[in-house]
Design an enzyme around this catalytic site. Sequence first.
Site, short mmCIF file in Angstrom:
data_model
loop_
_atom_site.label_atom_id
_atom_site.label_comp_id
_atom_site.label_asym_id
_atom_site.label_seq_id
_atom_site.Cartn_x
_atom_site.Cartn_y
_atom_site.Cartn_z
CG MET A 182 -2.30 0.54 0.87
SD MET A 182 -3.43 0.16 2.19
CE MET A 182 -3.42 -1.63 2.18
N PRO A 183 2.15 1.14 0.34
CG PRO A 183 4.22 0.67 1.33
CD PRO A 183 2.99 0.01 0.77
CB THR A 184 1.45 5.56 -2.93
OG1 THR A 184 0.41 4.59 -2.87
CG2 THR A 184 1.47 6.18 -4.31
CG ASP A 216 0.52 1.72 -6.75
OD1 ASP A 216 0.03 1.01 -5.86
OD2 ASP A 216 0.16 1.69 -7.93
#
Lengths: 61, 61, 61, 61, 61, 61
Positions: free
Chosen positions: D1-3, D40
Amino acid sequence: MPTVHLEMLPGRTLDQKRDFVREVTRVTVETLNCPPESVDVLITEYAKDAWAKGGTLISDK
Amino acid sequence: MPTVHLEMLPGRTLDQKRDFVREVTRVTVETLNCPPESVDVLITEYAKDAWAKGGTLISDK
Amino acid sequence: MPTVHLEMLPGRTLDQKRDFVREVTRVTVETLNCPPESVDVLITEYAKDAWAKGGTLISDK
Amino acid sequence: MPTVHLEMLPGRTLDQKRDFVREVTRVTVETLNCPPESVDVLITEYAKDAWAKGGTLISDK
Amino acid sequence: MPTVHLEMLPGRTLDQKRDFVREVTRVTVETLNCPPESVDVLITEYAKDAWAKGGTLISDK
Amino acid sequence: MPTVHLEMLPGRTLDQKRDFVREVTRVTVETLNCPPESVDVLITEYAKDAWAKGGTLISDK
């Protein structure tokens, strides 16, 4: 005053954007209780060589 | 280290952008007490079919 | 419709923020030719352990 | 989930972007303990007349 | 001048953030050819009730 | 892969956020033709002394 930013890949039509901003504004008004004219929606399209997932550009998948 | 992001519709001249970044940097320095060279200003222009108000794209108004 | 986002470290007083948003709005109106009430200013403060320069968190400098 | 969002001036090659997203994803996975496919990376290039430092557009330096 | 923004859920330690900013800066310098001191890294943590996937807040999963 | 960022003033309940992310995801899926699990929604609340309109902080209005 709510502002909604959409980030997506290119490829959607103008009609899809029209529908998106109309519908997102409608549900924002309904769920957050704010006047429609207070809602801004901004759309940013990222080219396929400007977005990566899992370390690989979408354009290379 | 302060960074200022401007989001606006297109249509301003290069001279207007020059004036904007100079003046915004000046008042940032004056009000936040920081050296001018620490201030970054970034400008993003959104096309009229990428910004909506009240559920309608600016290009459709 | 111009929106100005400020990113900075914490530590400024409420009066400094007041001055910042007033002055930034004034120069935005003057240089971009827009009505004052169309200008939004948003401030995000990043803690010193959430901002790094040169690979080192500000809190470690 | 890190962007991860990268903001930079234009001028890098596609290969540099490829290397950047691969390496940034790798170190994100290693330091934050997350699966690669959850990461992402988005790249935004700002033209030289859309980025200012010290009150002067990069294009004017 | 490259700026890297990280968006993630909370829960990482200060040491993980230290490692992240050091490593991301290192690979940014290597792949984009820029001096280390020109690289800013900003971290934003989103609470689990401020991030949704598939229409459900992470805090509700 | 579409990501929706919401910026708003604080004061909404957890149930309002739940409804917002569910409904925004639904209309995003419908209008942009993408699978629900590809849609991320992130919410950022700005305190009333961190958002200004017309040069005045909301907290001063």
